[in-house]
Each structure stands twice: as structure tokens, then as C-alpha cells.
Write a protein that holds these residues in place. Structure first.
Motif, short mmCIF file in Angstrom:
data_model
loop_
_atom_site.label_atom_id
_atom_site.label_comp_id
_atom_site.label_asym_id
_atom_site.label_seq_id
_atom_site.Cartn_x
_atom_site.Cartn_y
_atom_site.Cartn_z
N VAL A 46 0.85 -1.20 0.00
CA VAL A 46 0.00 0.00 0.00
C VAL A 46 0.89 1.25 0.00
N LYS A 47 0.61 2.18 -0.91
CA LYS A 47 1.38 3.43 -0.97
C LYS A 47 0.52 4.56 -1.53
N ASP A 48 0.93 5.79 -1.21
CA ASP A 48 0.22 6.96 -1.73
C ASP A 48 0.42 7.06 -3.23
N LEU A 49 -0.61 7.61 -3.93
CA LEU A 49 -0.56 7.72 -5.39
C LEU A 49 -0.89 9.14 -5.85
N LYS A 50 -0.38 9.48 -7.02
CA LYS A 50 -0.73 10.73 -7.68
C LYS A 50 -1.06 10.38 -9.12
N VAL A 51 -2.31 10.63 -9.51
CA VAL A 51 -2.76 10.25 -10.84
C VAL A 51 -3.51 11.42 -11.48
N GLU A 52 -3.76 11.26 -12.78
CA GLU A 52 -4.46 12.30 -13.54
C GLU A 52 -5.91 11.91 -13.68
N ALA A 53 -6.80 12.85 -13.53
CA ALA A 53 -8.23 12.60 -13.64
C ALA A 53 -8.57 12.02 -15.00
N LEU A 71 -10.98 8.20 -11.43
CA LEU A 71 -11.39 9.13 -10.38
C LEU A 71 -11.39 10.55 -10.92
N LYS A 72 -12.30 11.35 -10.40
CA LYS A 72 -12.32 12.76 -10.75
C LYS A 72 -11.26 13.49 -9.94
N ALA A 73 -10.96 14.70 -10.37
CA ALA A 73 -9.93 15.49 -9.68
C ALA A 73 -10.33 15.70 -8.22
N GLY A 74 -9.34 15.57 -7.34
CA GLY A 74 -9.58 15.75 -5.92
C GLY A 74 -8.61 14.91 -5.11
N THR A 75 -8.79 14.91 -3.78
CA THR A 75 -7.95 14.11 -2.88
C THR A 75 -8.80 13.05 -2.22
N ASN A 86 -9.66 -11.80 9.51
CA ASN A 86 -9.52 -13.23 9.76
C ASN A 86 -10.91 -13.81 9.96
N LYS A 87 -11.25 -14.87 9.26
CA LYS A 87 -12.61 -15.41 9.32
C LYS A 87 -12.89 -16.18 10.61
N TYR A 88 -11.84 -16.49 11.38
CA TYR A 88 -12.03 -17.24 12.62
C TYR A 88 -12.14 -16.30 13.82
N TYR A 89 -12.95 -16.70 14.78
CA TYR A 89 -13.09 -15.92 16.00
C TYR A 89 -11.73 -15.79 16.67
N PRO A 90 -11.35 -14.58 17.16
CA PRO A 90 -12.15 -13.36 17.33
C PRO A 90 -12.13 -12.42 16.13
N LYS A 91 -11.88 -12.96 14.93
CA LYS A 91 -11.97 -12.19 13.69
C LYS A 91 -11.11 -10.92 13.72
N LYS A 92 -9.85 -11.10 13.90
CA LYS A 92 -8.92 -9.98 13.94
C LYS A 92 -8.83 -9.32 12.56
N LYS A 93 -8.73 -7.98 12.57
CA LYS A 93 -8.74 -7.21 11.32
C LYS A 93 -7.44 -6.45 11.14
N ARG A 94 -7.16 -6.13 9.87
CA ARG A 94 -6.03 -5.26 9.55
C ARG A 94 -6.51 -4.29 8.47
N THR A 95 -6.35 -2.97 8.72
CA THR A 95 -6.71 -1.94 7.75
C THR A 95 -5.51 -1.04 7.51
N VAL A 96 -5.19 -0.83 6.24
CA VAL A 96 -4.07 0.05 5.86
C VAL A 96 -4.63 1.13 4.93
N THR A 97 -4.25 2.39 5.19
CA THR A 97 -4.81 3.53 4.44
C THR A 97 -3.75 4.17 3.54
N ALA A 98 -4.19 4.60 2.36
CA ALA A 98 -3.31 5.33 1.43
C ALA A 98 -4.03 6.59 0.96
N LYS A 99 -3.25 7.58 0.50
CA LYS A 99 -3.79 8.85 0.01
C LYS A 99 -3.61 8.90 -1.50
N ILE A 100 -4.67 9.31 -2.19
CA ILE A 100 -4.60 9.43 -3.65
C ILE A 100 -4.92 10.88 -4.04
N LYS A 101 -3.99 11.47 -4.73
CA LYS A 101 -4.20 12.83 -5.24
C LYS A 101 -4.46 12.74 -6.73
N VAL A 102 -5.66 13.20 -7.15
CA VAL A 102 -6.05 13.14 -8.56
C VAL A 102 -6.05 14.56 -9.11
#
Length: 469
Positions: free
Chosen positions: A318-325, A375-379, A388-404
């Protein structure tokens, strides 16, 4: 002759000394044996009211009840010559033991297995037999166990009498008392002898030739389905407990695994394996028995054991991106997820929203659905999540920023040459042979005509001589 007499006396004295030494040695050994037995790790309590025997074991310096037995104690009646058929209350020490013992009362002989002396003419023993053979037990007397039925002895089924014979030594404490409460382990169960014969085998007699053997099997307790963590230590015998209902005895320590099977997804069935491994996610069927315990027949029990990976997943790439609309962008490129046992990339979901808005444009979409996305122009913020599908269903979330960014518009340059094949292009080269030139050498056309038209006009004019070619 005198020498012979002296030698004889010397030999006689030597024999006497040897015998005295052996007697002293035997007495010391017997005293030591009695001292050891008097400190037995077992104690027997006999409840004459409830007709239940409870056996205690000293564990961590405390007496704990481990086994209960149905018994028959004295009826309290009086026989010939005023003999009392009662079992006297009090505390006693176990005396000698016999595998078989002939007992005579009122000039009638009977016999009993696995006997232990308590006091006077009172013994602990199996229900009496008509003769010293296993198959001659008094059937009706066996069925009276749990009630007062003896002439003072403490009758037991053969299996219980054998247990005491095997475990409790001379000197074991025996306490006889009366109470309506059977004891801490309650009243155990015994199956009746339904042979209908005057004499027969004791249903609990463990002899291999017993045609009448009939006891309750050991029973198991425990969850039918268990889950264990991938890579963890696993002792399958700890999943269940076992009990002997014939004596309300905990026999968990005798539990053993009789077979293990693992589900084979290719064969679509369980196949036998040597052991349960937690190094691979799998499902097993574990079967148990108590065959090592010889005082009750073994039951069986099966537990389904699931080896599951309960670890928290990880996400990489996962990494930040810069793309054109307006341009397609692969938001799944380079993204991968993993748990301790397997890849979880296919389980990754994606959510997208503008940083300036709380609403999601995309919510929990599969990773493969954003391989080509506009994506349209914006951030924006993009959230990659895996659970994890087994109890206690531990989660992992990773966030990235996209500049369009807005698309870049490049203006047209008027000096930029255009296609030379275009006839309307003023910069298109002309054929010099058909185009008049001015005195300065530049190409000129007759107004209103093209170069070819001018040439044709000159050729047709009568006033102008034709030019040679």
C-alpha cells in the motif's frame, strides 16, 4: 568320639544362631512392612445406613474421595445362639487378605473372592459363592447390593472387592459409620444380574471367561467440536474427561487416543493419520477410549478438532498515489495480504472516499474490482482491509492517500508545421514549373487562378507565342 560330639554341638549351635538371625531379620522386615502399610495412601469409609463404601486417597496431604461402591452390610438381625448380624461402627485397620476364603456360619460353608479382614469374623469381600469357583455366586445376593443383607460382613461386587484387594494394603484405615447421605460421590450404578439362575458369574467379574459380564461402560464428557490455533501446542487427551459410572470414579488419567483421521479435500473423506499436526490448517476426527483402565469396560468418544489460523492478517504494497483525472488506474497493483498459514490477498476489500466528504464512493469492494478505476480530480483516501474469518476475527486496515489532478491541456502552436499533403495548408510547396515568379524569385499566381490555370491561359492566348517545353 569326644571330638565328634564337640563338632556336632558346634554345628548345632551354628544352626541355632543362623535361625535366630533369620527370625530377627524376618521380624524387622515384617515390622517395616507393617509400618509402610499402616501409612497407606488409601482410606475406606463404610456407610452402613446408605450401604455405600467410599474410598479416599491422600493427595497433597489431604484425603480426597476417588471411588464409591454399592455394598451390603449387616441386617442387624440375630441368628442362632443370639449371634448379631450387624456391622459394628468404629475405626479399624485392615488385616490379612486372601484371594479366596472359606467362611463357615451355622455349619454351612461358603466362599468369597478378594477378601480383607476388618475385625473378628467380619471381612470385606465379593458376594459369596456356593463353592470356590467364579460361576457359583449366589445370584439373589448380588442383586441385594445397596441394601442391608449380610451377616455382618461388607459385601461388594467382585470388581470393587478386587479394586480394594489390588490397591489397599494391610494396615489401611477402615472407618464404619452410619448416615442417610451416601457420601461425597453419591450412589454409583450397578446393572442387575438377570440370569435367573440360583448361582452364576458375578456380572462385574473381570475374568476373561465370564459369560455374564455386564457393566456400564466409561462415559466421556467434553465439547464435540474443538478449535486449536495454527502452530500451537496441542494435547488431544486434554479435550475430554472420563468417568466410571459403576463407581462414580474419575478415570480421566486413563484416557487414550485410539485413532486420528484428517479430512482430505481431494478424496472428500477422512483418512487415517498418525498424529494431529497444528502446522497446517485442517480438520481432524479424534477418537478416545479408556482401555488402560481395567475396572470397567471402555466406552468411546469422538471429537472434531479444527486447526485454524487466528493470527492478525498483514497487508503489504500500500502506498500513496498521484494520478491524472480520467485515466484508468490499477488500485490493486502490488497489494498482497497474508496470515501465518496462508495468503489472504483474495479476501482484501477496498473502500474509497473523498477527504472532504464523509460518504464513501466505494465501500468494501473486492480488490479485483479496482484493477481499472477512474477518479475525478480531488484528494481521496483508500482503505485496504482484510479480516480473519475465525473468532475473534482480527482485522487489519491500511490507508493510502490518492491525489487526482486535473488533466493538462496543451495549446496548439501556430508555427508548428502541419501535414504537407494537405492542399489547403498555405505552407504546401508548389511546383515551380507552373508558378510565375516575380523579379525577386518568389512564386506568384495569376489572381483568381491556380498555377496550372495560368499556364493554360498563356498557351491559348493568340497574342502570346507558345513557349517551348
Amino acid at each position: 568320639m569326644a571330638n565328634i560330639k564337640r563338632n556336632f554341638n558346634a554345628v548345632k549351635l551354628l544352626i541355632i544362631l543362623i535361625m535366630a538371625f533369620l527370625i530377627l531379620l524376618g521380624s524387622a522386615a515384617l515390622s517395616k512392612s507393617h509400618a509402610a502399610l499402616s501409612s497407606s495412601k488409601y482410606m475406606i469409609k463404610v456407610n452402613t445406613t446408605a450401604n455405600v463404601v467410599t474410598i479416599y486417597q491422600k493427595i497433597d496431604k489431604k484425603w480426597k474421595p476417588i471411588r464409591a461402591c454399592l455394598c451390603s452390610t449387616g441386617t442387624g438381625d440375630y441368628g442362632p445362639n443370639g449371634l448379631s448380624y450387624s456391622t459394628a461402627k468404629g475405626t479399624y485397620k485392615m488385616g490379612y487378605k486372601s484371594r479366596w476364603l472359606a467362611m463357615s456360619l451355622n455349619n454351612v460353608d461358603d466362599y468369597a473372592q478378594y477378601t480383607a479382614h476388618v475385625y473378628g469374623g467380619v471381612f470385606i469381600h465379593g458376594v459369596w459363592c456356593y463353592n470356590p469357583t467364579n460361576g457359583s455366586q449366589a445370584t439373589a445376593e448380588f442383586n441385594k447390593l445397596g441394601t442391608s443383607a449380610s451377616h455382618g460382613c461388607i459385601r461388594l461386587c467382585v470388581m470393587d472387592a478386587k479394586w480394594i484387594y489390588d490397591h489397599c494394603g494391610v494396615g489401611t484405615t477402615i472407618k464404619i459409620y452410619g448416615s442417610k447421605k451416601p457420601g461425597p460421590l453419591g450412589r454409583p450404578k450397578l446393572k442387575k444380574n438377570y440370569s435367573g439362575a440360583l448361582m452364576s458369574w458375578d456380572p462385574t467379574d473381570p475374568a476373561k471367561k465370564n459369560p455374564n459380564f455386564n457393566m456400564y461402560k466409561t462415559v466421556f464428557k467434553g465439547k464435540k467440536t474443538r478449535t486449536v490455533s495454527y502452530g500451537s501446542k496441542c494435547a488431544p487427551t486434554k479435550f475430554v474427561k472420563a468417568k466410571n459410572p459403576n463407581a462414580n470414579e474419575n478415570v480421566t488419567k486413563y484416557v487414550a487416543v485410539s485413532s486420528i483421521k484428517r479430512y482430505d479435500s481431494k478424496k472428500k473423506k477422512y483418512v487415517k493419520v498418525k498424529s494431529l499436526s497444528t502446522n497446517k490448517v485442517a480438520t481432524y476426527k479424534v477418537k478416545y477410549n479408556t482401555k488402560k483402565y481395567k475396572y470397567a469396560p471402555s466406552g468411546s468418544y469422538t471429537v472434531t478438532v479444527k486447526v485454524v489460523d487466528k493470527s492478525t492478517p498483514s497487508i503489504k504494497g500500500v502506498k500513496d498515489l498521484k494520478v491524472e483525472a480520467g485515466k484508468n488506474v490499477n488500485l490493486a497493483k502490488g497489494i498482497s495480504a497474508k496470515q501465518a498459514s496462508r495468503s489472504r490477498t483474495s479476501a482484501v476489500t477496498v473502500s474509497i472516499k473523498r477527504t472532504s466528504d464523509s460518504k464513501y464512493i466505494v465501500k468494501n469492494a473486492p480488490l479485483k474490482s479496482v484493477k481499472s478505476y477512474k477518479l475525478k480530480a480531488g484528494t481521496y483516501k483508500i482503505y485496504y482491509k482484510v479480516t480473519n474469518k475465525y473468532y475473534p476475527k482480527k482485522k487489519r486496515t491500511v490507508t493510502a492517500k490518492i491525489k487526482v489532478t486535473k488533466p493538462v491541456v496543451t495549446p496548439t502552436d501556430p508555427t508548428t508545421p502541419t501535414d504537407p499533403t494537405n492542399p489547403t495548408d498555405p505552407t504546401t510547396p508548389e511546383d515551380p514549373s507552373t508558378t510565375p515568379t516575380d523579379p525577386n524569385g518568389s512564386h506568384q499566381n495569376t489572381p483568381g487562378t491556380t498555377g496550372s490555370d495560368a499556364a493554360q491561359t498563356q498557351a491559348e492566348s493568340p497574342d502570346q507565342p507558345a513557349q517551348g517545353v
